[in-house]
Design an enzyme around this catalytic site. Structure first.
Site, mmCIF file in Angstrom:
data_model
loop_
_atom_site.group_PDB
_atom_site.id
_atom_site.type_symbol
_atom_site.label_atom_id
_atom_site.label_comp_id
_atom_site.label_asym_id
_atom_site.label_seq_id
_atom_site.Cartn_x
_atom_site.Cartn_y
_atom_site.Cartn_z
ATOM 1 N N THR A 97 7.286 -45.820 -1.863
ATOM 2 C CA THR A 97 7.850 -47.108 -1.456
ATOM 3 C C THR A 97 7.984 -47.215 0.061
ATOM 4 O O THR A 97 7.955 -48.327 0.607
ATOM 5 C CB THR A 97 9.210 -47.377 -2.120
ATOM 6 O OG1 THR A 97 10.196 -46.461 -1.637
ATOM 7 C CG2 THR A 97 9.112 -47.266 -3.639
ATOM 8 N N VAL A 120 9.309 -51.768 0.490
ATOM 9 C CA VAL A 120 9.202 -52.440 -0.805
ATOM 10 C C VAL A 120 9.536 -51.418 -1.893
ATOM 11 O O VAL A 120 8.655 -50.719 -2.410
ATOM 12 C CB VAL A 120 7.797 -53.034 -1.007
ATOM 13 C CG1 VAL A 120 7.714 -53.783 -2.331
ATOM 14 C CG2 VAL A 120 7.456 -53.965 0.154
ATOM 15 N N HIS A 121 10.805 -51.329 -2.226
ATOM 16 C CA HIS A 121 11.256 -50.346 -3.204
ATOM 17 C C HIS A 121 11.065 -50.853 -4.641
ATOM 18 O O HIS A 121 10.174 -50.424 -5.364
ATOM 19 C CB HIS A 121 12.716 -49.987 -2.949
ATOM 20 C CG HIS A 121 12.968 -49.344 -1.625
ATOM 21 N ND1 HIS A 121 12.333 -48.190 -1.215
ATOM 22 C CD2 HIS A 121 13.791 -49.692 -0.608
ATOM 23 C CE1 HIS A 121 12.752 -47.850 -0.008
ATOM 24 N NE2 HIS A 121 13.643 -48.749 0.384
ATOM 25 N N ASP A 122 11.918 -51.779 -5.063
ATOM 26 C CA ASP A 122 11.973 -52.140 -6.479
ATOM 27 C C ASP A 122 10.734 -52.904 -6.943
ATOM 28 O O ASP A 122 10.270 -52.728 -8.076
ATOM 29 C CB ASP A 122 13.242 -52.945 -6.759
ATOM 30 C CG ASP A 122 14.497 -52.121 -6.502
ATOM 31 O OD1 ASP A 122 14.382 -50.884 -6.409
ATOM 32 O OD2 ASP A 122 15.589 -52.709 -6.392
#
Length: 321
Positions: free
Chosen positions: A198, A244-246
């Site tokens: 991420t 941009v993790h989730d």
């Protein structure tokens, strides 16, 4: 066209909200429920935010309130500097149009939904894994009925990536390490999308502005909700944009070919200064490791086509322009 039935287990959270928009707009996802959990904010706030997001973007989708604290100990103090005092970048979410929470607890909602749709439900979990651990404890027989679990969390040291709340631990794992270790030890198909990938996917300021200008109401929301979050990234990471993790976890569901995975059992340290650290024993590693060897293999994402993930998100919000 593949249609994924998804339960979104979340602690909204700016990046959680951005992933929620992707789930509601992508034609291959049927969002069948949202379960809240403590994490980026208190459980009262994350549940309110989940109800707000559902009311704004998916009013027919039920929201179930989840755990307000980890299996052991107290919930970490939310950091308003990251997600804002309201958990949504200080946009001041309105109470108008919010949905009311389901009468069931999140763990019960997960059990009921999986049993209603055997072998069809993917759980995308982007907060502490307490709700999943409670569902496992209440009804372990759901494990073979779950299609797959995709977790945003962890850091495995790929390319030198460490934790983001301690040198060892990523925030979701740190929030409830006992729950994470239980969830990673269950024999359901499970993929972990951690900081190792991420942190390689960055929505730049210009990318976000383009989403704002071309993505209609959803695009404007993504821009607004990310202003406070981007300022945090600028101040602490010196980047012009956001990690941009989730949404990367959602991207794995939709396009797993964009990711490279390494297989092997995973443990989460539950005590000491490294609590929350995620450690995988890769398949083929010759040494005996009894604490790992009896556990099921997990997929850990170790590589990503970052441009592909960004293009997927852009297409969902802005079409093929």
């Amino acid at each position: 066209m593949t249609l994924h039935k998804v339960i979104y287990d979340t602690d909204p959270g700016v990046d959680d909200a951005m992933a929620f928009v992707l789930e509601t707009l992508h034609p291959e996802i049927e969002l069948i429920g949202v379960t809240s959990v403590f994490g980026n904010a208190t459980i009262d706030t994350t549940t309110r935010n989940a109800c707000y997001l559902a009311g704004r973007f998916a009013p027919a989708v039920p929201v179930a309130r989840g755990a307000g604290a980890p299996l052991e100990g107290e919930a970490p103090t939310p950091l308003a500097a990251i997600h804002g005092d309201d958990g949504l970048g200080n946009i001041g979410p309105s109470e108008d149009g919010t949905v009311s929470p389901d009468a069931r607890a999140a763990s019960r909602f997960i059990i009921d939904s999986v049993r209603a749709h055997p072998s069809e439900v993917t759980i995308v979990a982007v907060g502490p894994l307490t709700n999943l651990a409670l569902a496992l404890a209440e009804d372990p027989s759901i494990v073979p009925l779950v299609k797959q679990v995709i977790v945003m969390g962890g850091a495995f040291g790929i390319g030198g990536v460490n934790g983001n709340v301690t040198p060892a631990a990523e925030a979701n794992m740190f929030g409830d390490p006992h729950a994470a270790d239980l969830v990673f030890g269950a024999a359901w198909p499970l993929t972990i999308v951690g900081l190792d990938v991420t942190h390689r996917v960055v929505m730049s300021t210009s990318y976000l502005a383009s989403i704002r200008d071309r993505g209609g109401v959803a695009g404007r929301f993504v821009w607004d909700v990310s202003r406070h979050y981007e300022a945090f990234h600028r101040d602490t990471e010196n980047i012009e944009g956001i990690y941009v993790h989730d949404a990367s976890a959602v991207a794995y569901l939709l396009a797993p070919q964009l990711f490279t995975v390494r297989k092997g059992p995973v443990r989460v340290l539950t005590e000491g200064i490294a609590a929350g650290q995620t450690i995988q024993k890769p398949e083929g590693m010759p040494c005996a490791a009894p604490a790992w060897d009896a556990r099921p293999s997990c997929n850990v994402c170790v590589g990503v086509d970052a441009d592909g993930v960004l293009a997927l998100y852009e297409r969902a919000l802005c079409g093929a322009q």
